[in-house]
Design an enzyme around this catalytic site. Sequence first.
Site, short mmCIF file in Angstrom:
data_model
loop_
_atom_site.label_atom_id
_atom_site.label_comp_id
_atom_site.label_asym_id
_atom_site.label_seq_id
_atom_site.Cartn_x
_atom_site.Cartn_y
_atom_site.Cartn_z
N ASN A 37 -13.58 19.97 23.74
CA ASN A 37 -12.54 18.97 24.03
C ASN A 37 -11.97 18.33 22.78
O ASN A 37 -11.31 17.30 22.83
CB ASN A 37 -13.10 17.90 24.97
CG ASN A 37 -14.20 17.07 24.31
OD1 ASN A 37 -14.62 17.37 23.20
ND2 ASN A 37 -14.67 16.05 25.01
N ASP A 38 -12.26 18.91 21.60
CA ASP A 38 -11.71 18.52 20.30
C ASP A 38 -12.40 17.29 19.71
O ASP A 38 -11.98 16.78 18.68
CB ASP A 38 -10.20 18.28 20.37
CG ASP A 38 -9.53 18.47 19.00
OD1 ASP A 38 -9.93 19.38 18.27
OD2 ASP A 38 -8.64 17.66 18.67
N HIS A 130 -3.87 0.86 -3.43
CA HIS A 130 -2.41 0.74 -3.56
C HIS A 130 -1.98 -0.72 -3.56
O HIS A 130 -1.05 -1.11 -4.26
CB HIS A 130 -1.73 1.49 -2.42
CG HIS A 130 -0.23 1.48 -2.51
ND1 HIS A 130 0.46 2.23 -3.43
CD2 HIS A 130 0.71 0.81 -1.79
CE1 HIS A 130 1.75 2.02 -3.28
NE2 HIS A 130 1.94 1.16 -2.29
N ASP A 169 7.80 0.47 -10.71
CA ASP A 169 8.32 -0.75 -10.10
C ASP A 169 7.57 -1.94 -10.66
O ASP A 169 6.54 -1.81 -11.34
CB ASP A 169 8.22 -0.70 -8.57
CG ASP A 169 6.81 -0.37 -8.10
OD1 ASP A 169 5.85 -0.99 -8.62
OD2 ASP A 169 6.66 0.49 -7.22
N LYS A 192 13.05 -1.30 -8.63
CA LYS A 192 13.06 -0.39 -7.48
C LYS A 192 13.34 -1.14 -6.19
O LYS A 192 12.87 -2.24 -5.98
CB LYS A 192 11.71 0.34 -7.38
CG LYS A 192 11.67 1.38 -6.27
CD LYS A 192 10.32 2.09 -6.21
CE LYS A 192 9.29 1.30 -5.44
NZ LYS A 192 8.05 2.07 -5.21
N ARG A 194 13.05 -0.03 -2.04
CA ARG A 194 12.66 1.02 -1.09
C ARG A 194 13.40 0.84 0.23
O ARG A 194 13.43 -0.24 0.79
CB ARG A 194 11.15 1.00 -0.85
CG ARG A 194 10.68 2.05 0.15
CD ARG A 194 9.17 2.10 0.25
NE ARG A 194 8.55 2.59 -0.97
CZ ARG A 194 8.43 3.87 -1.29
NH1 ARG A 194 8.92 4.80 -0.47
NH2 ARG A 194 7.85 4.23 -2.41
N ASP A 218 1.61 5.56 -12.35
CA ASP A 218 1.62 5.03 -10.99
C ASP A 218 0.22 5.17 -10.41
O ASP A 218 -0.61 5.92 -10.95
CB ASP A 218 2.63 5.77 -10.12
CG ASP A 218 3.16 4.91 -8.97
OD1 ASP A 218 2.61 3.81 -8.76
OD2 ASP A 218 4.11 5.35 -8.30
#
Length: 314
Positions: A37-38, A130, A169, A192, A194, A218
């Site tokens: 069933n994964d 990040h 940035d 920058k 986005r 980065d």
Amino acid sequence: MHDIAVFTGSAHPALAAEICEHLAVPLQPARVNRFANDCLEVQLQANCRERDVYLVQPLVAPVQEHLVELLLMADAARGASAARITVVMPHFAYARSDKKDAPRISIGGRLVADLLVTAGANRVLTMALHSPQVHGFFAVPVDHLHALRELAEHFRGYDLSRATVVSPDLGYAKSASAFARLLDVPVAAGAKQRFSDDRVEITSVIGEVADRDVIVLDDEIAKGSTILELLARLREQGARSIRVACTHGLFAAGALDRLAAQPDVTEIVCTNTVPVPHESVTDKLTVLSVAPVLAEAVRRIHNGESVSALFDAP
């Protein structure tokens, strides 16, 4: 080292093996099974009772698959009476989901942090988040390392008399400044904006880059759209040469090939926090190992020593 057990999922076994080599301990076996069933089942195939357990698993594609593996490993270690469970997660993909910047969206970074703690994690060892504020999403201690020293050691092998470090940035300018101090060179940053996940605009570069040997830095490169946009501005402002560096070389959707195809990019440098896509091979790519610093962090955590010297800002 006694009473330590290191396991890994399927995300990056090569890094786990290298960490164990530096620690002089065996990488313990784990079995991942998929039912009809994964659904996934994970079994840690070594004793965990009253041992210091480390689970090495960066969150890389397929991210959700590897996240569930990691949660199941943590739950298995807790159920096996591990004394302490430390998640060694060199790349935390959900660190991008750190704020509610649109209506009716989830803060994925906090949710995943809660899931890891609920599954049994007592501590997290990660690298180059990040968004640094994601550190605060965890209700357990977090050791947040960086790879600036490893990257700086590599670039010290070049003539840096006309070098400038450039952040794509202003958000990453603080880390770029720390990196520039390690190399004793000036720093610049892109302005920058986005618009979507893969559409950005860099209107200018703040700082002197004309006739300079530029090192673009980065934290991670995914599709590479930001870096490509920055390269266009650097060309307009007359950069003499360009090298690109990052901690997490995700290189999704052919990004490495696109960057390597740029004639003025002489080198692309990343670390092995994530596996580099096998289909992307270029002689411009240099991969640095962070296994030594991760292994040293594990050793210090295990021995109850200070880890701060490894993640303090240089």
